[in-house]
Design a protein around this motif. Structure first.
Motif, PDB file in Angstrom:
ATOM      1  N   PRO A  68     152.472  22.934  12.515  1.00  0.00           N
ATOM      2  CA  PRO A  68     153.873  23.242  12.210  1.00  0.00           C
ATOM      3  C   PRO A  68     154.224  24.718  12.382  1.00  0.00           C
ATOM      4  CG  PRO A  68     152.720  22.462  10.236  1.00  0.00           C
ATOM      5  CD  PRO A  68     151.764  22.384  11.379  1.00  0.00           C
ATOM      6  N   LYS A  69     153.218  25.606  12.434  1.00  0.00           N
ATOM      7  CA  LYS A  69     153.467  27.031  12.629  1.00  0.00           C
ATOM      8  C   LYS A  69     153.536  27.407  14.108  1.00  0.00           C
ATOM      9  CE  LYS A  69     150.904  28.146   8.433  1.00  0.00           C
ATOM     10  NZ  LYS A  69     149.730  28.849   7.883  1.00  0.00           N
ATOM     11  N   SER A  70     153.166  26.475  14.990  1.00  0.00           N
ATOM     12  CA  SER A  70     153.096  26.763  16.422  1.00  0.00           C
ATOM     13  C   SER A  70     154.472  26.639  17.090  1.00  0.00           C
ATOM     14  CB  SER A  70     152.127  25.784  17.105  1.00  0.00           C
ATOM     15  OG  SER A  70     152.706  24.486  17.123  1.00  0.00           O
ATOM     16  N   ALA A  71     154.525  27.032  18.359  1.00  0.00           N
ATOM     17  CA  ALA A  71     155.761  26.899  19.145  1.00  0.00           C
ATOM     18  C   ALA A  71     156.164  25.427  19.255  1.00  0.00           C
ATOM     19  CB  ALA A  71     155.568  27.508  20.525  1.00  0.00           C
ATOM     20  N   GLN A  72     155.192  24.526  19.349  1.00  0.00           N
ATOM     21  CA  GLN A  72     155.501  23.091  19.412  1.00  0.00           C
ATOM     22  C   GLN A  72     156.115  22.624  18.088  1.00  0.00           C
ATOM     23  OE1 GLN A  72     152.509  24.298  20.475  1.00  0.00           O
ATOM     24  NE2 GLN A  72     152.862  24.058  22.674  1.00  0.00           N
ATOM     25  N   GLY A  73     155.688  23.233  16.975  1.00  0.00           N
ATOM     26  CA  GLY A  73     156.293  22.927  15.682  1.00  0.00           C
ATOM     27  C   GLY A  73     157.767  23.311  15.677  1.00  0.00           C
ATOM     28  N   TYR A 130     159.155  34.362  16.538  1.00  0.00           N
ATOM     29  CA  TYR A 130     160.306  33.839  17.276  1.00  0.00           C
ATOM     30  C   TYR A 130     159.805  33.094  18.503  1.00  0.00           C
ATOM     31  CZ  TYR A 130     162.921  37.318  14.593  1.00  0.00           C
ATOM     32  OH  TYR A 130     163.479  38.061  13.579  1.00  0.00           O
ATOM     33  N   VAL A 131     160.517  32.041  18.884  1.00  0.00           N
ATOM     34  CA  VAL A 131     160.208  31.334  20.123  1.00  0.00           C
ATOM     35  C   VAL A 131     161.524  30.820  20.725  1.00  0.00           C
ATOM     36  CG1 VAL A 131     159.734  29.092  19.012  1.00  0.00           C
ATOM     37  CG2 VAL A 131     158.699  29.615  21.223  1.00  0.00           C
ATOM     38  N   LEU A 155     164.244  30.023  17.824  1.00  0.00           N
ATOM     39  CA  LEU A 155     163.834  29.614  16.479  1.00  0.00           C
ATOM     40  C   LEU A 155     163.030  30.732  15.846  1.00  0.00           C
ATOM     41  CD1 LEU A 155     163.835  26.811  18.352  1.00  0.00           C
ATOM     42  CD2 LEU A 155     163.511  25.926  16.063  1.00  0.00           C
ATOM     43  N   ARG A 156     163.095  30.809  14.530  1.00  0.00           N
ATOM     44  CA  ARG A 156     162.445  31.878  13.778  1.00  0.00           C
ATOM     45  C   ARG A 156     161.785  31.297  12.539  1.00  0.00           C
ATOM     46  NH1 ARG A 156     164.246  34.695   9.183  1.00  0.00           N
ATOM     47  NH2 ARG A 156     163.295  36.745   8.990  1.00  0.00           N
ATOM     48  N   ARG A 157     160.656  31.874  12.186  1.00  0.00           N
ATOM     49  CA  ARG A 157     159.991  31.561  10.913  1.00  0.00           C
ATOM     50  C   ARG A 157     159.382  32.842  10.375  1.00  0.00           C
ATOM     51  NH1 ARG A 157     154.505  31.289  10.615  1.00  0.00           N
ATOM     52  NH2 ARG A 157     154.524  29.905   8.821  1.00  0.00           N
ATOM     53  N   VAL A 158     159.363  32.951   9.049  1.00  0.00           N
ATOM     54  CA  VAL A 158     158.704  34.085   8.403  1.00  0.00           C
ATOM     55  C   VAL A 158     157.211  33.769   8.402  1.00  0.00           C
ATOM     56  CG1 VAL A 158     158.430  35.342   6.223  1.00  0.00           C
ATOM     57  CG2 VAL A 158     160.715  34.672   7.019  1.00  0.00           C
ATOM     58  N   ASN A 159     156.427  34.763   8.769  1.00  0.00           N
ATOM     59  CA  ASN A 159     154.978  34.572   8.772  1.00  0.00           C
ATOM     60  C   ASN A 159     154.472  34.477   7.336  1.00  0.00           C
ATOM     61  OD1 ASN A 159     154.833  34.632  11.583  1.00  0.00           O
ATOM     62  ND2 ASN A 159     154.755  36.869  11.601  1.00  0.00           N
ATOM     63  N   ARG A 169     158.911  29.998   5.513  1.00  0.00           N
ATOM     64  CA  ARG A 169     157.785  29.849   6.446  1.00  0.00           C
ATOM     65  C   ARG A 169     157.944  28.656   7.385  1.00  0.00           C
ATOM     66  NH1 ARG A 169     155.117  31.437   1.579  1.00  0.00           N
ATOM     67  NH2 ARG A 169     154.536  29.281   1.159  1.00  0.00           N
ATOM     68  N   LYS A 170     159.057  27.919   7.253  1.00  0.00           N
ATOM     69  CA  LYS A 170     159.370  26.823   8.183  1.00  0.00           C
ATOM     70  C   LYS A 170     160.212  27.373   9.327  1.00  0.00           C
ATOM     71  CE  LYS A 170     159.518  23.211   4.642  1.00  0.00           C
ATOM     72  NZ  LYS A 170     160.411  22.242   3.969  1.00  0.00           N
ATOM     73  N   TRP A 171     160.116  26.713  10.463  1.00  0.00           N
ATOM     74  CA  TRP A 171     160.958  27.085  11.600  1.00  0.00           C
ATOM     75  C   TRP A 171     162.408  26.725  11.303  1.00  0.00           C
ATOM     76  CZ3 TRP A 171     159.419  30.185  15.272  1.00  0.00           C
ATOM     77  CH2 TRP A 171     158.062  30.238  15.643  1.00  0.00           C
ATOM     78  N   HIS A 172     163.308  27.617  11.670  1.00  0.00           N
ATOM     79  CA  HIS A 172     164.748  27.400  11.581  1.00  0.00           C
ATOM     80  C   HIS A 172     165.376  27.877  12.890  1.00  0.00           C
ATOM     81  CE1 HIS A 172     163.675  27.441   7.293  1.00  0.00           C
ATOM     82  NE2 HIS A 172     164.706  26.627   7.161  1.00  0.00           N
TER      83      HIS A 172
END
Length: 179
Positions: A68-73, A130-131, A155-159, A169-172
């Motif tokens: 879930p932390k990856s670009a595919q996530g 970011y991705v 898309l962005r997520r906090v590390n 920490r989830k992608w948004h």
């Protein structure tokens, strides 16, 4: 007496109208006009490699479990977003955007679909990742006109940094740029 009965029955039978005669002799009636619109042409977005289509990237999709932390996530978040948008669940779809982000206006679409390309490289800055994804939108506007658009969604997520929440920490979806 038998002689007169048969001709009388014969004449009675000849003078009766059949249902076909009644229809043929009936006054012409006009059916009310219907307001049924003509069927719409099927939606056909440009194919990969064509102008307006996604890049012609033939890299196979990963079939292993997705981190879930990856670009595919992040891509799964986009898939969920557009699945909700297609179902008309814009309030639920909008929950997948970053707080304060300028969201897509889903209210102008009667029907919306998306083809999602491969992820770009993941980048990081100031404790976030970011991705970018190339996204091809197509469908119908509220007035029934067909539309096609291609752009980039970031898309962005906090590390996993101290003090960050699980939700952060989830992608948004961070932003969308469409032509």
């Amino acid at each position: 007496m038998k002689r007169f009965v048969l001709p009388a029955l014969f004449l009675a039978a000849c003078s009766q109208q059949t249902p076909q005669d009644e229809v043929a002799n009936a006054p012409e009636t006009k059916l009310p006009a219907t307001n049924t619109p003509a069927p719409e042409a099927p939606l056909n977005p440009p194919a990969p490699g064509e102008p307006g289509g996604l890049p012609d990237d033939r890299t196979p999709v990963l079939e292993s479990p997705i981190d879930p932390k990856s670009a595919q996530g992040a891509g799964q978040v986009l898939q969920t977003y557009f699945a909700l948008a297609e179902q008309g669940k814009s309030a639920d779809a909008n929950k997948l955007w970053s707080e304060g982000a300028e969201k897509l206006d889903l209210s102008k679409y009667r029907e919306i679909h998306a083809n999602i390309g491969a992820p770009g490289g993941m980048e990081g800055a100031a404790g976030s990742s970011y991705v970018d994804y190339t996204v091809q939108l197509y469908g119908r506007l509220k007035d029934g006109k067909e539309f096609k658009s291609r752009g980039t969604m970031t898309l962005r997520r906090v590390n996993d940094v101290p003090g960050s929440t699980e939700e952060q920490r989830k992608w948004h979806i961070y932003k969308a740029d469409f032509a």
